[in-house]
Scaffold this active site. Structure first.
Site, short mmCIF file in Angstrom:
data_model
loop_
_atom_site.label_atom_id
_atom_site.label_comp_id
_atom_site.label_asym_id
_atom_site.label_seq_id
_atom_site.Cartn_x
_atom_site.Cartn_y
_atom_site.Cartn_z
N TYR A 184 -41.21 10.86 0.35
CA TYR A 184 -42.41 10.16 0.82
C TYR A 184 -43.58 10.38 -0.13
O TYR A 184 -44.24 9.43 -0.56
CB TYR A 184 -42.77 10.62 2.22
CG TYR A 184 -44.10 10.10 2.71
CD1 TYR A 184 -44.21 8.81 3.22
CD2 TYR A 184 -45.25 10.88 2.66
CE1 TYR A 184 -45.43 8.32 3.67
CE2 TYR A 184 -46.47 10.40 3.09
CZ TYR A 184 -46.56 9.12 3.60
OH TYR A 184 -47.77 8.63 4.03
N SER A 216 -51.63 8.00 -0.01
CA SER A 216 -51.72 9.21 0.82
C SER A 216 -52.21 10.36 -0.06
O SER A 216 -51.93 10.41 -1.26
CB SER A 216 -50.34 9.57 1.38
OG SER A 216 -50.34 10.88 1.94
#
Length: 266
Positions: free
Chosen positions: A154, A141
């Site tokens: 995350y 990401s």
């Protein structure tokens, strides 16, 4: 026996994983679809089989948070010599304040996004190195590069995926194995609802369709990129960032502390 290369895709029941499965079948691969939702996997498999009759589509239902299921997928990667590509896509997100978070949920995020990714990459790498060829694609990401901007656990797992991929590429490339980290920005998938975020509240000019993301990621793989950031307009910006990071290397471990600290101590 099929002469087509085979890919194993995790998180294949929807979103990015399902698009990868679709694109890889179109590119001439057989695929092994891995996810928890067997009904959705079978629906996808039936569609792909109907559109590409010469392909072999296999459903491998597995909850990667279950040790026995994870072990079955690892064994498949180690033992099936036809598998030439792993797409390490399964993952979960989070939202909200760190101090209000459920520690068990945070542990689950770390397990799926980091531990499971590592174990599957290792299982695939063992087989690929033994054969002298293969490709591992790890889905990270852009939050890995934006630690001030998102839920901390995350994004920390995605920073791990990026570092793992870069290091693996250095180790495995001389032995015939490619490693690519794909860093999506905001992508239209079910991960938003699952993490408690309303996708309608996201800026539409920042939300990429999963199909466009995967097409760009596959193009980046063909271009030989170790790190692919589909939304980044200027590839040289990443090259410059990476080069600057590498230039820090000779100064990161030295016998004495930097002068500014020595002066502060004095």
């Amino acid at each position: 026996m099929s002469a087509r290369p085979k890919a194993l895709v995790t998180g294949a029941s929807s979103g990015i994983g399902a698009v990868y499965a679709d694109r890889l079948v179109r590119l001439g691969h057989d695929v092994v679809l891995v996810a928890r939702d067997e009904a959705r996997l079978r629906a996808l498999a039936e569609r792909l089989q109907g559109e590409h009759g010469d392909a072999r589509i296999e459903v491998l239902r597995a909850d990667l948070l279950d040790r026995a299921d994870l072990a079955r997928v690892e064994a498949r990667l180690r033992d099936d010599d036809a598998i030439a590509l792993l797409v390490n896509n399964a993952g979960i997100s989070a939202a909200g304040s760190f101090i209000d978070a459920d520690p068990d949920k945070l542990e689950t995020i770390i397990t799926l996004n980091a531990t499971v990714v590592t174990r599957l990459a290792l299982a695939a790498a063992k087989r690929f190195v033994a054969r002298g060829s293969g490709t591992i694609v790890n889905i990270g990401s852009v939050t890995a590069l934006m630690p001030e901007s998102f839920e901390p656990v995350y994004l920390a797992t995605k920073a791990y995926v990026l570092a793992l991929s870069q290091s693996l590429q250095q180790q495995l490339e001389p032995r015939g194995v490619r490693v690519q980290a794909v860093l999506p920005g905001m992508t239209r998938t079910e991960i938003w609802e699952r993490s408690g975020v309303d996708p309608q509240a996201l800026p539409p000019d920042m939300l990429m369709e999963a199909s466009e993301l995967v097409d760009a990621a596959l193009a980046g793989l063909d271009m030989g990129e170790t790190v692919t950031i589909p939304s980044l307009p200027d590839a040289e910006a990443w090259d410059e960032f990476n080069a600057q990071r590498r230039r820090l290397g000779p100064f990161l471990s030295r016998r004495h502390a930097a002068e500014r600290y020595r002066l502060a101590i004095e």
